[in-house]
Write an enzyme that holds these catalytic residues in place. Structure first.
Site, PDB file in Angstrom:
ATOM      1  N   GLY A   1      -8.459   5.304  -7.663  1.00 29.54           N
ATOM      2  CA  GLY A   1      -7.182   4.599  -7.620  1.00 29.54           C
ATOM      3  C   GLY A   1      -6.228   5.153  -6.579  1.00 29.54           C
ATOM      4  N   VAL A   2      -4.963   5.278  -6.955  1.00 22.94           N
ATOM      5  CA  VAL A   2      -3.927   5.780  -6.047  1.00 22.94           C
ATOM      6  C   VAL A   2      -4.293   7.177  -5.549  1.00 22.94           C
ATOM      7  CG1 VAL A   2      -1.508   6.525  -5.903  1.00 22.94           C
ATOM      8  CG2 VAL A   2      -2.077   4.373  -7.028  1.00 22.94           C
ATOM      9  N   ASP A   3      -4.775   8.026  -6.443  1.00 22.24           N
ATOM     10  CA  ASP A   3      -5.121   9.403  -6.088  1.00 22.24           C
ATOM     11  C   ASP A   3      -6.148   9.432  -4.960  1.00 22.24           C
ATOM     12  OD1 ASP A   3      -5.051  12.196  -6.307  1.00 22.24           O
ATOM     13  OD2 ASP A   3      -6.375  12.256  -8.036  1.00 22.24           O
TER      14      ASP A   3
ATOM     15  N   ASP B   1       0.855  -1.181   0.000  1.00 24.95           N
ATOM     16  CA  ASP B   1       0.000   0.000   0.000  1.00 24.95           C
ATOM     17  C   ASP B   1       0.895   1.237   0.000  1.00 24.95           C
ATOM     18  OD1 ASP B   1      -1.683   2.147   0.647  1.00 24.95           O
ATOM     19  OD2 ASP B   1      -2.775   1.023   2.191  1.00 24.95           O
ATOM     20  N   ILE B   2       0.858   2.006  -1.067  1.00 23.84           N
ATOM     21  CA  ILE B   2       1.710   3.191  -1.181  1.00 23.84           C
ATOM     22  C   ILE B   2       1.493   4.150  -0.013  1.00 23.84           C
ATOM     23  CG2 ILE B   2       0.114   4.506  -2.664  1.00 23.84           C
ATOM     24  CD1 ILE B   2       3.756   4.546  -3.485  1.00 23.84           C
TER      25      ILE B   2
ATOM     26  N   ASN C   1      -4.577  13.316 -10.964  1.00 19.81           N
ATOM     27  CA  ASN C   1      -5.141  13.875 -12.186  1.00 19.81           C
ATOM     28  C   ASN C   1      -4.816  15.369 -12.193  1.00 19.81           C
ATOM     29  OD1 ASN C   1      -7.350  15.443 -10.921  1.00 19.81           O
ATOM     30  ND2 ASN C   1      -8.219  13.426 -10.483  1.00 19.81           N
TER      31      ASN C   1
ATOM     32  N   SER D   1       0.103   5.834 -14.401  1.00 22.28           N
ATOM     33  CA  SER D   1      -0.680   5.753 -15.645  1.00 22.28           C
ATOM     34  C   SER D   1      -1.154   4.362 -16.034  1.00 22.28           C
ATOM     35  CB  SER D   1       0.081   6.370 -16.833  1.00 22.28           C
ATOM     36  OG  SER D   1       0.113   7.772 -16.724  1.00 22.28           O
ATOM     37  N   THR D   2      -0.924   3.336 -15.205  1.00 22.52           N
ATOM     38  CA  THR D   2      -1.294   1.976 -15.610  1.00 22.52           C
ATOM     39  C   THR D   2      -2.694   1.559 -15.157  1.00 22.52           C
ATOM     40  OG1 THR D   2      -0.257   0.991 -13.662  1.00 22.52           O
ATOM     41  CG2 THR D   2       1.104   1.212 -15.649  1.00 22.52           C
TER      42      THR D   2
END
Length: 176
Positions: free
Chosen positions: A38-40, A16-17, A30, A129-130
């Protein structure tokens, strides 16, 4: 998966980042910088309202039209262990007239450059970006690895770059 070291400064792991104990984590943001999926979304949720407030200030004072693709900005880490968040905007695959690889590389390089300019020693990246931006994972992994390794030579003050993947399969793509 146990963390894998590639040389003495690059680490590949699954996790987990938002839980990484580093000076800065990178948010695959974004251009609006107002959170998202997502991550954001995970970064804004874990970091709390301080991050959103700082992003609003960045939009008001520096980037009223949104953060351009490939560019990076820094905020505090809010309530996370990481002291800072470096927000970078990766390219949407197929939407940049063939410049996707260049823009993706700049998102990684720019984040490392920004970390170094703030005296930070450790930084953790997701796979930029994935997700919803649909960059093919294998191609993105090759670009990320080459760019990070080059940037580590350029910025010797960065002691550790940690690539944090959502799945072991994604980490294996980066490891090649």
């Amino acid at each position: 998966m146990e963390p894998v070291r590639l040389g003495d400064r690059l680490v590949v792991t699954v996790g987990d980042i938002t839980q990484q104990d580093v000076d800065a984590i990178v948010n695959a943001a974004n251009s609006k910088l107002m959170g998202g999926g997502g991550v954001d979304g995970a970064v804004h949720s874990a970091g709390g309202p301080e991050i959103l407030e700082e992003c609003r200030e960045i939009r008001a004072t520096q980037y009223p039209d949104g953060l351009p693709v490939g560019k990076s900005v820094i905020t505090s880490g809010g309530q996370m262990t990481a002291r800072h968040v470096i927000h970078t905007v990766g390219p949407i695959y197929g939407k940049h007239d063939g410049d996707e690889a260049k823009l993706l590389a700049e998102a990684y390089r720019g984040a490392i450059r920004l970390a170094a300019s703030h005296g930070l020693k450790s930084i953790a990246f997701p796979a930029i970006s994935t997700g919803i931006y649909a960059y093919p994972k294998e191609e993105a992994a090759k670009i990320a690895r080459a760019t990070v390794q080059t940037a580590l030579n350029e910025f010797p003050q960065i002691e550790e770059v940690r690539m944090v993947f959502f799945s072991e399969k994604d980490a294996q793509l980066f490891l090649g």
